[in-house]
Design a protein around this motif. Structure first.
Motif, PDB file in Angstrom:
ATOM      1  N   ALA A 136       0.866  -1.184   0.000  1.00  0.00           N
ATOM      2  CA  ALA A 136       0.000   0.000   0.000  1.00  0.00           C
ATOM      3  C   ALA A 136       0.897   1.228   0.000  1.00  0.00           C
ATOM      4  O   ALA A 136       1.563   1.528   1.002  1.00  0.00           O
ATOM      5  N   ILE A 137       0.932   1.950  -1.115  1.00  0.00           N
ATOM      6  CA  ILE A 137       1.910   3.015  -1.313  1.00  0.00           C
ATOM      7  C   ILE A 137       1.212   4.367  -1.422  1.00  0.00           C
ATOM      8  O   ILE A 137       0.270   4.551  -2.217  1.00  0.00           O
ATOM      9  N   ASP A 138       1.674   5.300  -0.633  1.00  0.00           N
ATOM     10  CA  ASP A 138       1.167   6.672  -0.632  1.00  0.00           C
ATOM     11  C   ASP A 138       1.567   7.370  -1.935  1.00  0.00           C
ATOM     12  O   ASP A 138       2.756   7.449  -2.263  1.00  0.00           O
ATOM     13  N   VAL A 139       0.576   7.865  -2.689  1.00  0.00           N
ATOM     14  CA  VAL A 139       0.862   8.635  -3.915  1.00  0.00           C
ATOM     15  C   VAL A 139       0.224  10.019  -3.826  1.00  0.00           C
ATOM     16  O   VAL A 139      -0.126  10.630  -4.842  1.00  0.00           O
ATOM     17  N   SER A 140       0.083  10.521  -2.592  1.00  0.00           N
ATOM     18  CA  SER A 140      -0.457  11.867  -2.426  1.00  0.00           C
ATOM     19  C   SER A 140       0.559  12.899  -2.955  1.00  0.00           C
ATOM     20  O   SER A 140       1.717  12.577  -3.252  1.00  0.00           O
ATOM     21  N   ALA A 174      -4.290   8.095  -2.114  1.00  0.00           N
ATOM     22  CA  ALA A 174      -4.176   9.550  -2.014  1.00  0.00           C
ATOM     23  C   ALA A 174      -5.546  10.000  -1.518  1.00  0.00           C
ATOM     24  O   ALA A 174      -5.942   9.623  -0.411  1.00  0.00           O
ATOM     25  N   THR A 175      -6.297  10.733  -2.345  1.00  0.00           N
ATOM     26  CA  THR A 175      -7.657  11.106  -1.949  1.00  0.00           C
ATOM     27  C   THR A 175      -8.541   9.861  -1.878  1.00  0.00           C
ATOM     28  O   THR A 175      -9.488   9.798  -1.096  1.00  0.00           O
ATOM     29  N   ALA A 204      -5.813   9.770   2.320  1.00  0.00           N
ATOM     30  CA  ALA A 204      -6.860   8.999   3.007  1.00  0.00           C
ATOM     31  C   ALA A 204      -6.191   7.812   3.697  1.00  0.00           C
ATOM     32  O   ALA A 204      -6.317   6.656   3.280  1.00  0.00           O
ATOM     33  N   LEU A 205      -5.471   8.089   4.768  1.00  0.00           N
ATOM     34  CA  LEU A 205      -4.623   7.087   5.408  1.00  0.00           C
ATOM     35  C   LEU A 205      -5.435   5.946   6.015  1.00  0.00           C
ATOM     36  O   LEU A 205      -5.078   4.771   5.885  1.00  0.00           O
ATOM     37  N   TYR A 206      -6.540   6.289   6.708  1.00  0.00           N
ATOM     38  CA  TYR A 206      -7.316   5.248   7.377  1.00  0.00           C
ATOM     39  C   TYR A 206      -7.998   4.316   6.370  1.00  0.00           C
ATOM     40  O   TYR A 206      -8.061   3.099   6.587  1.00  0.00           O
ATOM     41  N   ASP A 207      -8.489   4.880   5.276  1.00  0.00           N
ATOM     42  CA  ASP A 207      -9.063   4.040   4.224  1.00  0.00           C
ATOM     43  C   ASP A 207      -8.004   3.112   3.637  1.00  0.00           C
ATOM     44  O   ASP A 207      -8.272   1.941   3.338  1.00  0.00           O
ATOM     45  N   GLY A 237     -11.335  14.268   6.974  1.00  0.00           N
ATOM     46  CA  GLY A 237     -12.516  13.924   6.192  1.00  0.00           C
ATOM     47  C   GLY A 237     -12.240  13.132   4.935  1.00  0.00           C
ATOM     48  O   GLY A 237     -13.184  12.788   4.208  1.00  0.00           O
ATOM     49  N   ALA A 238     -10.990  12.820   4.629  1.00  0.00           N
ATOM     50  CA  ALA A 238     -10.700  12.097   3.393  1.00  0.00           C
ATOM     51  C   ALA A 238     -11.128  10.640   3.474  1.00  0.00           C
ATOM     52  O   ALA A 238     -11.527  10.047   2.469  1.00  0.00           O
TER      53      ALA A 238
END
Length: 399
Positions: A136-140, A174-175, A204-207, A237-238
């Motif tokens: 699971a990779i952050d692309v924000s 990301a979002t 949207a870290l928790y998602d 809220g994301a």
């Protein structure tokens, strides 16, 4: 020469009995009642008996991770050599690093709340069992440029290190969270998905954590893991998921979550808690150049296991038994629980007191040594179908 058939029967404590014939040769037709008042000359050429007592034992796998201090996961139980059981454990300290060098005195095993004998403890690296791992990779937007480039390179190197039995899936977040590669053993396909990653949006870290845990939990392989890499905190809220949803999904699916915090703005408290509650490593890479080392650490951790060999003491009743594993590490303790089901075991009887070819012309004790998993209530001795003696307590001896 006359051939006589002897029977040795064992009465089990549950009330059932088993009888196994053996043969011996004698020179004379002798009375079947052998006691202190009767002496019979017997030329014994062979006396052998094997008793098939149904003793059952078995194993199944269960996992329980405990919060605070070290964390223990029961990965697998091998019952193929029952009553010897082989347990594979994963143990990590509060920082998520693998624990090695444990000894027999560090391990306590309980079967139905009764101690089992621990025979050996050793560190092993298991590359044969397949692992299903979700990246699971952050692309924000904050990952744009150097951080995402380094994340791509280190993730691809990790994929290349996977074995032929491993499966990998790729999620980006990301979002929103997207699955860009479902579970596959095709390294080229997974690499291609990583190479296409582009940055943009909020976090949207928790998602992401929840969806990664759910995806891993649905894998066909029993060993399941998530590696979540991110450089930020939840953007207000994301996410539709709560922080606790990922913990619950991971526990329900038997998933270990490893996390890598990139830079200095990541929500390290959440990532550390996420890993700690699921038995994973919580690592950090303050600079992108440090990502390779962290991915390699997790790759090694996923293979690092503790092998514990025990001698089971449960009776052979075909029932499900509770298994508890406790590990003492310094001043801390970790525990994992599970169940296992009994499986058949065939013990043997060895008869002593008469040697092959021996002539007996006086009262001679004959002893049946019973090697069995569970206790026997009685042993009966018979010749040509006629019971000649019964012994209700060991040593099982007649004269």
């Amino acid at each position: 020469m006359e051939l006589s058939e002897s029977i040795i029967s064992v009465l089990l404590r549950d009330g059932s009995s088993l009888a196994v014939p053996s043969e011996h040769n004698s020179h004379n037709s002798c009375p079947h009642s052998l006691n202190s008042a009767t002496a019979c000359a017997i030329k014994l050429l062979w006396l052998f008996a094997v008793v098939c007592i149904i003793i059952t034992a078995g194993a199944s796998r269960a996992v329980l991770a405990q919060n605070g201090g070290p964390t223990l996961t029961l990965v697998s139980v091998d019952d193929s050599a029952f009553p010897t059981l082989g347990l594979r454990l994963s143990a990590v300290n509060a920082a998520g690093q693998p624990i090695t060098g444990l000894t027999v005195s560090s391990i306590e095993i309980l079967e139905d709340n009764q101690p089992a004998e621990v025979l050996s403890v050793s560190d092993v690296s298991d590359s044969t069992q397949g692992i299903a791992v979700v990246l699971a990779i952050d692309v924000s937007e904050s990952m744009m440029g150097g951080p995402l480039n380094a994340a791509r390179q280190s993730a691809i190197a990790f994929i290349e290190s996977l074995g032929p039995n491993d499966q990998v899936a790729v999620l980006t977040f990301a979002t929103a969270v997207q699955q860009v590669q479902p579970f596959t053993t095709d390294k080229a396909a997974a690499t291609a998905a990583i190479e296409k990653l582009q940055a943009g949006g909020v976090t949207a870290l928790y998602d992401a954590a929840n969806q990664a845990a759910l995806t891993a939990g649905a894998a066909s392989l029993p060993r399941r893991a998530v590696i979540l890499l991110g450089d930020g905190a939840e953007y207000g809220g994301a996410s539709l998921s709560s922080p606790d949803d990922a913990y619950q999904a991971a526990r329900a699916g038997g998933v270990t979550i490893h996390t890598i915090a990139v830079g200095f703005n990541a929500d390290t408290a959440y990532l550390q808690k996420l890993s700690g509650l699921t038995g994973g490593a919580a690592l950090s890479a303050p600079t992108p150049d440090e990502l390779d080392a962290q991915w390699q650490s997790i790759a090694a951790l996923m293979r690092q296991l503790i092998e514990v060999i025990i001698k089971s003491g449960v009776p052979g009743d075909g029932q499900t038994h509770a298994l508890t594993v406790r590990v003492k590490i310094g001043s801390g303790q970790a525990e994992a629980t599970g169940t296992f089901r009994s499986a058949p075991v065939t013990p043997t009887i060895t008869v002593s007191g008469l040697a092959a070819g021996e002539t007996v012309d006086a009262v001679t004790p004959i002893t049946a040594d019973v090697d069995a998993q569970g206790p026997a209530a009685a042993v009966t001795f018979s010749v040509d179908g006629e019971v000649i003696a019964r012994d209700d307590s060991p040593p099982w001896t007649i004269e």
